[in-house]
Motif scaffolding. Sequence first.
Motif, PDB file in Angstrom:
ATOM      1  N   SER A  84      36.245  -6.902  46.974  1.00 51.61           N
ATOM      2  CA  SER A  84      35.224  -5.815  47.379  1.00 51.61           C
ATOM      3  C   SER A  84      33.901  -6.436  46.914  1.00 51.61           C
ATOM      4  N   THR A 139      30.626   0.852  43.928  1.00 50.31           N
ATOM      5  CA  THR A 139      32.292   1.171  43.692  1.00 50.31           C
ATOM      6  C   THR A 139      33.091   0.423  44.572  1.00 50.31           C
ATOM      7  N   VAL A 160      36.132  -0.671  46.787  1.00 48.46           N
ATOM      8  CA  VAL A 160      37.235  -0.490  47.744  1.00 48.46           C
ATOM      9  C   VAL A 160      38.446  -0.153  47.489  1.00 48.46           C
ATOM     10  N   HIS A 206      37.336   8.622  50.395  1.00 44.91           N
ATOM     11  CA  HIS A 206      36.938   8.007  49.100  1.00 44.91           C
ATOM     12  C   HIS A 206      35.304   8.081  49.152  1.00 44.91           C
ATOM     13  N   ARG A 219      31.918   6.407  47.701  1.00 44.11           N
ATOM     14  CA  ARG A 219      31.347   5.306  47.357  1.00 44.11           C
ATOM     15  C   ARG A 219      29.924   5.139  47.129  1.00 44.11           C
ATOM     16  N   LYS A 220      29.346   4.442  45.967  1.00 44.79           N
ATOM     17  CA  LYS A 220      28.169   4.404  45.947  1.00 44.79           C
ATOM     18  C   LYS A 220      27.558   2.809  45.735  1.00 44.79           C
ATOM     19  N   TRP A 221      26.467   2.690  46.376  1.00 47.06           N
ATOM     20  CA  TRP A 221      25.825   1.203  46.204  1.00 47.06           C
ATOM     21  C   TRP A 221      24.470   1.313  45.586  1.00 47.06           C
ATOM     22  N   SER A 237      24.870   6.747  48.584  1.00 46.10           N
ATOM     23  CA  SER A 237      26.336   7.227  48.370  1.00 46.10           C
ATOM     24  C   SER A 237      26.794   7.790  49.673  1.00 46.10           C
ATOM     25  N   CYS A 239      33.598   7.451  52.662  1.00 38.95           N
ATOM     26  CA  CYS A 239      34.422   6.763  53.377  1.00 38.95           C
ATOM     27  C   CYS A 239      35.669   7.048  53.601  1.00 38.95           C
ATOM     28  N   GLU A 286      37.297   0.599  57.157  1.00 33.51           N
ATOM     29  CA  GLU A 286      36.526   1.670  56.307  1.00 33.51           C
ATOM     30  C   GLU A 286      35.173   2.156  56.820  1.00 33.51           C
ATOM     31  N   CYS A 307      32.153   4.565  56.760  1.00 37.09           N
ATOM     32  CA  CYS A 307      31.400   5.050  55.778  1.00 37.09           C
ATOM     33  C   CYS A 307      30.239   5.779  56.457  1.00 37.09           C
TER      34      CYS A 307
END
Length: 218
Positions: free
Chosen positions: A106, A121, A123, A133, A135-137, A150, A153, A177, A179
């Motif tokens: 990931s 975050t 996978v 789930h 996830r944050k980038w 944010s 996903c 996935e 998102c």
Amino acid sequence: MIRFKNMFLGLIILFLCSCGLGTLEQASGLKEIQTILQAKSADTPPPVDPRAVLTREAIDNANIPLILVDIPARQQSGTMTLLQASTNGEHWIGADGSSLRFINGSLVESRGMGHDLIKATPVLFNVESKVFHTRKWQYLDGFNQEIVVSARCEYEPIGRQVIDNMEKKYNSKLIKESCVSKDHRFVNQYWISRDGVVSKSIQWHSPQVGFMTISRLF
């Protein structure tokens, strides 16, 4: 910005000049790749697509971990080699110093590509049915300000597929996935081989860079 066009030749120089990273047999394989690339670069204007000049035999003879990275939005392709593997993940580096870090396949960090990914975050790979789930980038913009994306996903196992990474086949399980964030909507794909390693993936990096396709070559 990552500069892939001369990455192959620089990669060879990087490894031939590094101490303790390979055996004489590996160095011999790298020299073989260097010879191929130098011959091709003499009559092929940059950028050079790795698939056009590098053979499976040369990759196998080099006997070093390599990944192929494609950035379609920038029409760039190049290889990276493994710099370090630890509990913090795998750190891959290109000859120009640009780098990517993965945790279990990931993408969680990048450097040298512009609008770099500071952290993300990881996978969820161990799924047998649909699951959600968050996830944050996290990024730094041109003014050194933090930007966070944010997304919610959904993971969906699709089934098994045989993929071909430059003439090396992997029997892999595909996980999709999907998102959705406030401003973005994207779909990542991960092909996981029987040994649990991500053999190929298509992952969203950022709005500016777009998607990356990462293929395992070793």
